[in-house]
Scaffold this active site. Structure first.
Site, short mmCIF file in Angstrom:
data_model
loop_
_atom_site.label_atom_id
_atom_site.label_comp_id
_atom_site.label_asym_id
_atom_site.label_seq_id
_atom_site.Cartn_x
_atom_site.Cartn_y
_atom_site.Cartn_z
N HIS A 166 -3.36 -4.93 -1.38
CA HIS A 166 -2.53 -6.10 -1.65
C HIS A 166 -1.23 -6.09 -0.84
CE1 HIS A 166 -0.36 -3.54 -4.69
NE2 HIS A 166 0.65 -4.30 -4.32
N ASP A 228 -8.19 -1.75 -4.51
CA ASP A 228 -6.86 -2.04 -3.98
C ASP A 228 -6.37 -0.87 -3.12
OD1 ASP A 228 -4.46 -3.21 -3.45
OD2 ASP A 228 -3.63 -2.97 -5.47
N SER A 321 4.82 -0.91 -4.31
CA SER A 321 3.38 -1.16 -4.18
C SER A 321 2.87 -0.46 -2.94
CB SER A 321 3.11 -2.66 -4.06
OG SER A 321 3.14 -3.29 -5.30
#
EC number: 3.4.21.-
Length: 374
Positions: A166, A228, A321
């Site tokens: 992502h 992910d 992230s």
């Protein structure tokens, strides 16, 4: 930095092994050998007190390890070096943009995971200047033409970064921009020169992104963010220094038991609600998988995901992230075991963060690196 020096001293035992071709920091071709086998650099190392510029040159001369034994690209110390504790005005010389066969796989176990010393980090403590030298910041070109650093990652060899899918594709492209650059060796994002007391780090390495590979199974339409994970290929090779080193990948047979100690690191949001300009670290426990599944019923977590945290004020949220979930092996080697994927809130008691399990994607990581290094 001085933790690095202690490590360097303690590592001085005889290294047997075949030499390899390498390039010294001054650009000369030489051989990668044990420090004991390189008289010029060993003589420089014997100086007491050891000048900062010598420490820096030794670090830039390192070309691998055999266990804990450092190997150096052997050559004479430059006759004239400015003995200063400040960063050099130029970043360490980056490697060629040519294809190197050794970049077709993650760094070997004897050359990775050696620490020389929220998605944002809550409750974290400040790292040392040279701690977690594999940490990477991912930069994006915004619609205004500026560069915004929004995700993290880790260096796994001279040419490749491991991060979250992502952070490469999907909503981030519209919300932030296109991934264009990776910064390595950063400590304090507000300073041009990172120093602790009188010791200063090298200038960070800013390297253009050549290509990015999100896992083909990833879709940002899936609430559980399965698959992910992603790989970023750099346009030129990163130069290994005290402040830039690769991390090891976890063995795909390894187990992570509930309660096991793991770590996150990054430049994320602290308890005062602000992003930290300084690299932080945080110790977390592996969270019980069944309890984690119960917490995230709407997401249907899978066996390729790990839960960690769930302690008040201690978690990772959006700013980091793609950053690593890490563990230290009994022999002192650091491994990346997970990639920061998602969570609800930041540091909420009983609500762990969700991480992509690296062990479940070892084959994909290796195949992606091998097939793209052409």
């Amino acid at each position: 930095m001085w933790k690095s020096l202690v490590f360097f001293v303690s590592a001085l035992i005889w290294s047997f092994g075949s030499s390899q071709d390498c390039t010294t920091p001054t650009g000369s071709r030489s051989n990668c050998v044990s420090l004991y086998q390189c008289q010029p650099l060993y003589n420089a190392f014997e100086q007491r007190p050891l000048p900062t510029h010598v420490v820096s040159y030794l670090g830039r001369s390192q070309c691998g390890f055999e266990g804990y034994v450092p190997r150096v690209c052997c050559g004479p110390l430059p006759e004239e070096q400015e003995a200063t504790s400040a960063r050099p005005t130029q970043a360490p010389t980056q490697g060629s943009s040519d294809v190197f066969p050794e970049d077709s796989s993650p760094a070997p176990r004897n050359q990775c995971g050696i620490d020389t010393t929220g998605d944002r980090v809550y409750g974290g403590t400040i790292t040392d200047l040279d701690e977690f030298p594999w940490m990477a910041l991912l930069g994006y070109r915004t619609k205004k033409g500026t560069t915004s650093y929004q995700c993290g990652g880790v260096l796994v060899n001279h040419r490749y970064i491991l991060t979250a899918a992502h952070c490469i594709t999907g909503a981030i492209e519209q919300a932030v921009g296109t991934l264009i650059t990776v910064r390595l060796g950063e400590y304090d994002t507000q300073q041009d020169v990172d120093c602790i007391d009188s010791v200063c780090a090298d200038r960070p390495q800013e390297i253009r992104v050549a290509s990015a590979y999100p896992h083909p199974g990833y879709s940002d339409k899936n609430k559980n963010r399965q698959d992910d994970i992603g790989i970023v290929r750099l346009a030129t090779r990163a130069a290994y220094t005290y402040y830039v080193q690769p991390i090891c990948l976890i063995d795909n047979r390894a187990r992570l038991d509930t309660g096991s100690d793991v770590y996150v690191a990054g430049w994320g949001k602290t308890l005062n609600g602000r992003n930290s300009p300084i690299k932080l670290k945080l110790n977390l426990p592996i969270f019980n998988k069944q309890e984690c599944d119960d917490k995230h019923r709407g997401e249907v977590l899978s066996s390729v995901q790990i839960c960690a945290g769930g302690v008040f004020a201690e978690d990772a949220c959006r700013g980091d992230s793609g950053g690593p979930l890490m563990k230290k092996t009994p022999n002192g080697i650091w491994e990346v075991v997970g990639v920061v994927s998602f969570g609800y809130g930041c540091g909420r008691d009983g609500w762990p963060g969700v991480y992509t399990s690296v062990a479940r994607y070892i084959d994909w990581i290796q195949n992606t690196i091998a097939s793209s290094n052409v």
